[in-house]
Structures are given as structure tokens and as C-alpha cells.
Design an enzyme around this catalytic site. Sequence first.
Site, PDB file in Angstrom:
ATOM      1  N   SER A 115       0.806  -1.408   0.068  1.00 41.96           N
ATOM      2  CA  SER A 115       0.305   0.024   0.075  1.00 41.96           C
ATOM      3  C   SER A 115       0.752   1.122  -0.262  1.00 41.96           C
ATOM      4  O   SER A 115       0.204   2.490  -0.072  1.00 41.96           O
ATOM      5  CB  SER A 115      -0.944  -0.093   1.307  1.00 41.96           C
ATOM      6  OG  SER A 115      -0.214  -0.189   2.470  1.00 41.96           O
TER       7      SER A 115
ATOM      8  N   LYS B 225      -6.482   3.350   8.855  1.00 44.86           N
ATOM      9  CA  LYS B 225      -5.591   4.283   8.376  1.00 44.86           C
ATOM     10  C   LYS B 225      -6.133   5.732   8.167  1.00 44.86           C
ATOM     11  O   LYS B 225      -5.461   6.653   8.435  1.00 44.86           O
ATOM     12  CB  LYS B 225      -5.116   3.975   6.915  1.00 44.86           C
ATOM     13  CG  LYS B 225      -4.332   2.588   6.696  1.00 44.86           C
ATOM     14  CD  LYS B 225      -4.285   2.251   5.353  1.00 44.86           C
ATOM     15  CE  LYS B 225      -3.132   1.186   5.301  1.00 44.86           C
ATOM     16  NZ  LYS B 225      -2.942   0.628   3.722  1.00 44.86           N
TER      17      LYS B 225
END
Length: 801
Positions: A686, A729
Site C-alpha cells: 500500500s 488508516k
Amino acid sequence: MAKNRGEANQLPSSVPQALPVLPLRNSVFFPHQVTQLSIGREGSIKVIEEALRDEGFVVIVAQIDGGIEGPTEKDIYWVGTLAKVLKMFTLADGTRSVLMQGLRRVQLLSVLHAEPYLRAVVRDMDVKKETGLEIDAMTANLKNQFRKAVELSPNLSDEQLSVVLSMEEPESVIDMIASMIPVTVAEKEEVLETANVRSRMEHLTVTLTKLLQKLELGSKIQSEVQDGINKSQREYYLREQLRAIKKELGEGDGNVELGDLRKRLDEAKLSDEARKVAEKEYSRLEQMNQASAEYTVSRTYLDWILDLPWGTGTEDTLDIGRAREALARDHYGLEKVKNRILEYLAVRKLKADMRGPILVFVGPPGVGKTSLGRSIAAALGRKFVRISLGGIHDEAEIRGHRRTYIGALPGRIIQGLKKAGSNNPVFMLDEIDKTGADFHGDPSSALLEVLDPEQNFSFSDHYLEIPFDLSKVMFIATANMIETVPPALRDRMEIIEIPSYIEDEKLHIATSFLIPKQVAEHGLRDDQIEFNDDALRGIIAGYTREAGVRNLERRIAAVTRGVAREVAEGRTEKAAVTKDALTKYLGQQKFFADAAERINCPGIAIGLAWTPVGGEILFVEATKMEGKGNLILTGQLGDVMKESAQAALSYIAANAQSLGVPPDFRSKFDIHIHVPAGGIPKDGPSAGVTMLTALTSLLTGRRVRNDLAMTGEITLRGAVLPIGGVKEKVLAAHRAGVSTILLPERNRMDLEEVPHGAMTGAHPLQFQFVKEMREVIDLALLSREESEEGKALAWEPAHTN
């Protein structure tokens, strides 16, 4: 060929120098000893016959190995005893019995021949007679030691003791004791070979001391064994007498313990199979002696069967409104979990025989997973049992040990049910993601039966070996990350994710739960301390950076302790804890919202990462230097993350012209990518978007927006792929003060799981969804003009003292 051992000294004229040698098995013959020997070997008989034809002298030596049938000069000791044959008898079996008298020590000098018997040249050993007070004392000590040995050893007699005590000469005492004591041939031979009388006495004293120690230890062991046998016999006789007395009194022959067991067995609500096994075990117990070890094992097994709640359960509280109030009182937020519990109560109210759900709460530490289990038990009116699975490697911890093992016990599941005293408790399996497998088995495999509603109605523990119904139990597991749980086990559980708390939620939790708890635990009253909201926000932002509230509670406790000390020292007015007063109680601020300040030059971008303890922001820094196109990666990056950096660099090289990057940058520069916090390993795809953005910023000279964070996986074609952990996140970005987040388009639906307060609070987040890296670069990079205007904020060298 003869072996020379030295010059021969002349024996008396009545004794020849060359004499026949008689090897002796497993014994040593000493001077001053008169004994009868059995002679059976052909060579030994010829030795005696030869001696009798002469004057009857023979040399007796000990064999090194008594098992050798025909010994040679290599198989005998070369120091022996000159003896005289007094008389020989022939027995019925053909063996000869010879009466021998030991005369003095001799040493073999050379062997003349070994066939048909050994003959050797011998000499007297130089033995000097010693007298004096010390010799007399040592002789008396030897006699005393021999007396003790006679008392302890069954191999020594009082007649032998009388013979020794009647002797006066030290040499005679030494040789006679050495010939009688039960020690090895090698130890006796050492005494025989010692020429000096004093040294011989000292050597024999040491040998006797060792023998006495062995005899005393053996006597002590025998005495202890005999005491144990006598005690067992005494208990048996007393027990038999007690049984006879009770029979005379009309109390029957059963004891009180068995009577209590019988009563418990009759009253227990056992299943049919459990009752059948219990009755059989009770019948075995009646036939056993209570002193036997098997009695204790059988009694313990029967106690476990009778103590388990086979048919005992608690009544569920099916008042949904009351349950809702109880859950709201104990925990703030967590609406998804609360709704699931209320749904279970609603269905349970409509269908009484519903099986208990199997839930797993997944979330970072400190968000209230374990305490939520207690609240659910209280809301349902059930007992609560918690076991920790963290670090368990043994399958027997779940299923128990078989009764054949010493100290065997049931597994933790059965132990927990016994502790609860109910067959339908709320059973919490804490840290289910931290079990491990080794040679003891795999605990997670043993949990497959426990957590399967289609199987756990007949769960069999290895210790009990009786099916127990677990279908009424409500199992709740907790985990920090679900990925480490085996897929087969994960499939059996309903996964409920518990998100990190945002600042407003932490503020509410601190006000409603943490502060009242800490004030009470530190002996304060509400009128002695007060936290204002700015102070709490200061603690949350400046002293803690976590997904849960554990550190927040610790900091509140630290402030409360400081106020408690002031009150104990005489403070009377109310302590108002403000933001400015935090340094007084907590020291200097630990965390700063420096994300914007760190994006001060091209080549730096903010990424987002997910960890088992919650989300984190991630800085990616890139720089270039003259070189030959090498790519340097540091910061403890995993293989996947390194591959993302390679892919990003390849994409830029392939699209250099359209991106405004010099086409020959790879041949002129070495590029270094670093992810700070290098002590922490990092991996995953990511960070691809962040790395590509940082590299493009570096090579174009355009800075990245300092209020922007991003996440996403990239391909060589520049497509942005979806990633996981969006909720954590996003909350990490919210905690760090970031205002805008770039997400892959296919993660748009994941925002439904993000707490509403993160997008509508005092600092709402903005989201930009992208499909390709072109969009990311357009949104993330400032124009060249804006980048030039920001050069005043560029990095400056640090001053050193």
C-alpha cells in the site's frame, strides 16, 4: 622368555628362588591368613602337587580379571603372598580343598614358564617393622572401624571381630582386616602392594572409611523403607479395626467420604452418558483401598464429573431495553457490537432453544474488547469466564490430558465451565490470534470443534471422555489481527471489527468513565479535582498517540496522583487541571502535529500504514546524488515494499517525458528512498502510491502538499489498486491532523465503516478517490511556482553545540 622386574634378593635357604604360582579368582590372599581354598583348575592342581613334592611353598597372586580361565603373566598382579600348603583334601567331585597359611609379601621378578602352570622367580618385599605410640593409635583406630563395619555389614561376623581384637602386631591386624572386609580385589591389592606399614595403615583407614559410609547409607535407606512398610501395615490394620468397630455400632462398612459422594451423585443433574460413567467409577471406588494411588486418581475424576454444570444454567435477561441501557452505561460508541447483542436477545426471546453465537472482536489494543465481554455477560444476566490463549502451544490446554498421565487435568474449556458453575456462560477466548503450534500440537485446531455450532453440542475432553454440550455457551474471541487466525477457524466465527477511537470519542470516554474511575481509585472526591476539555484534548494529542485509551487512562492517573499528593500535603482548594498545567504533572509534551512541517522540500510524502495496534502515518523520503542509477532502500523494508519502490521507479522512467522528469536521470543519479522509524520493520504494497509520489516530487522539484496523506498499490501501467485497513488508516490520518486523504476508487465503499465523527467533527477529513497515478500526481504535487514560493521553508542544517 622371562620378564625381568629387578635384581633377585636371596630367599632363605629353606625356600627356593623359583616357585610355582597359584592365581586366585576374585580374592586376595594376605600374610598371617590361614584359610581353606577350593582348587578346581587343572593348572592350579598341578601347582599344589608340585609344592607338596617340594617343601610345600607356593606364591598366591590375584587375577586382574577373575573370568579368565587360563591366566598368563599379563593377567595377574605381580605382588602376592608366599604361602605354605598345610594340608590337601580331595573332594567327591574331583576338586581339591587346600589349607593354606600366608607367610609374607613377595614380588614376582620374572616368569619362567606358563605351561603347564605358572612358575616365577620371586623375592621378599622390603618391609620394615615400625613401632611407636602413633602406630599403636592407628592400630586401635583400625580395630574400632572394623567393629563398626561388623555391626553394619551382614558379611562380617563376631568371630572375625574376635580374631582381629586378639591380635597385637600392627602388620597382622592390617592384613587380617584387609582379608575380611567386603571391598574390591583392586582395593585389597593396593593394601597388599604397600610395603611401608604406616602407609598401609593410612590406605586401609581410607578404604574402611569409604566402606563404613556405604554401609551407613545402605542402613539408613533400609530403615526408611522399613518404616514406610510398617506405616502402611499399621494404617491398614487401623483401617480394618475401624471398619470392624463401625460394623459393631451398626454404621455399616462404608466410610463417610463415599457416603458424601453417593449423595452428590444422586443429586447431580447429569446427562445419561455422564451418569452411566459416574456410577461405574463409583462402583470401582468402593472396591479400592483408600491408601492406593489409584483411589486418589479415581476420586479426582469422579469429583470433576460431579462438579460440572451438566444441567445447571442461568436464566437470560430478555428485557431488550434494560440490556441496551446496561451496554450504553459501560461502553461509549461501539454501536455495531451493541446492535448484534440486542439482535441475539431478540431472537432468543422468540426462540428459546437458539444456539449461542460465536463472535470474534477484532481491533487494536485498548479499545475495550475484553471489557466489552464482561458488559455483554452482565447485560444477558450470565456468568462470565475468560481464558487467555496468548502464547499457548499445547493442544492439551484446550482438550486436557488423558487420565493415564500423572497429574492429568481437563482442558481450559472444561475448567472454565466448572468455575462458572453454569452451562451457558459468556466464554471469552482472549488473544485467539496469538496461539502457536509446535510438537505438542496445534491449539487452534482443537478450537475447531469448540467453536463449531454443528459439533460443539458433543465436545469431548480427553480427561473426561464424556460428551459435554457447549451449544448453550456464548463464545466471544478477541484478536488484534484476524489474518493470523487459521482460515478454518476464522470461518466458524462472526467477525466484528472494533475501530480505533477518534478524539471526540476519547474525550467522552475520559469524561464519563476514566476520570470518575481514577478519582475514586486515588481517594479523591469530585470537589477536589476537575479536568477541563482543553486539558483532556491536550493529553490526547500531546501525550498519547494510540488507537485505544489505555495510555490515556495512565496519563489521567498520573495527573490524579499528582493532585492526590497536593491534597495529602494540605491543599484545600479544588484543583482545576488546565492545558497549561499538564507539564507540571506529565512533563514535556511527547507528540507534536509536525506532519506539515516535515513536508518542506521536494521528495517527501505522507503515506498511511496499518499495524496490529492501529493505523499510523508513514513518511517516505527520497533524495538523489551523482551516481550510476543505483536504487538504495533503507528503513527495514520488506520484500513487497522494495518491489513497490522498483515498480514506482520503472513507471517514472517509462513516462519521464510526460511527467517532466529528465529522461537520463537513471544514468546520472543514484536514488535513495528511506522510510523513517528504521527500527520498525515495514512491509506491504500500500506504500506504492506514496513512493511514486515522493520520487516524482524529487525528480521534478515540485513539493507535495503538506496537508495530504495517501495510500494505494500501484502497477507498472500506473493503475491504483485497492488496499486493506482503510478504517484504521483514516483514523490515523485524523489523529495526525491531516485534512485530505487520497484513496483508491475501489475503496470508496470502505468509508461506511469510518466513524461519522472523523468526517464531521471539528477537523473534518476530505477524501479524493483516484484510479491512476496521473490523478495522484495532479492532486498531490504543487505547481512549480507554488514550490518556489515555499523554498523559505526548506531544510536548514542543524546547529550543533
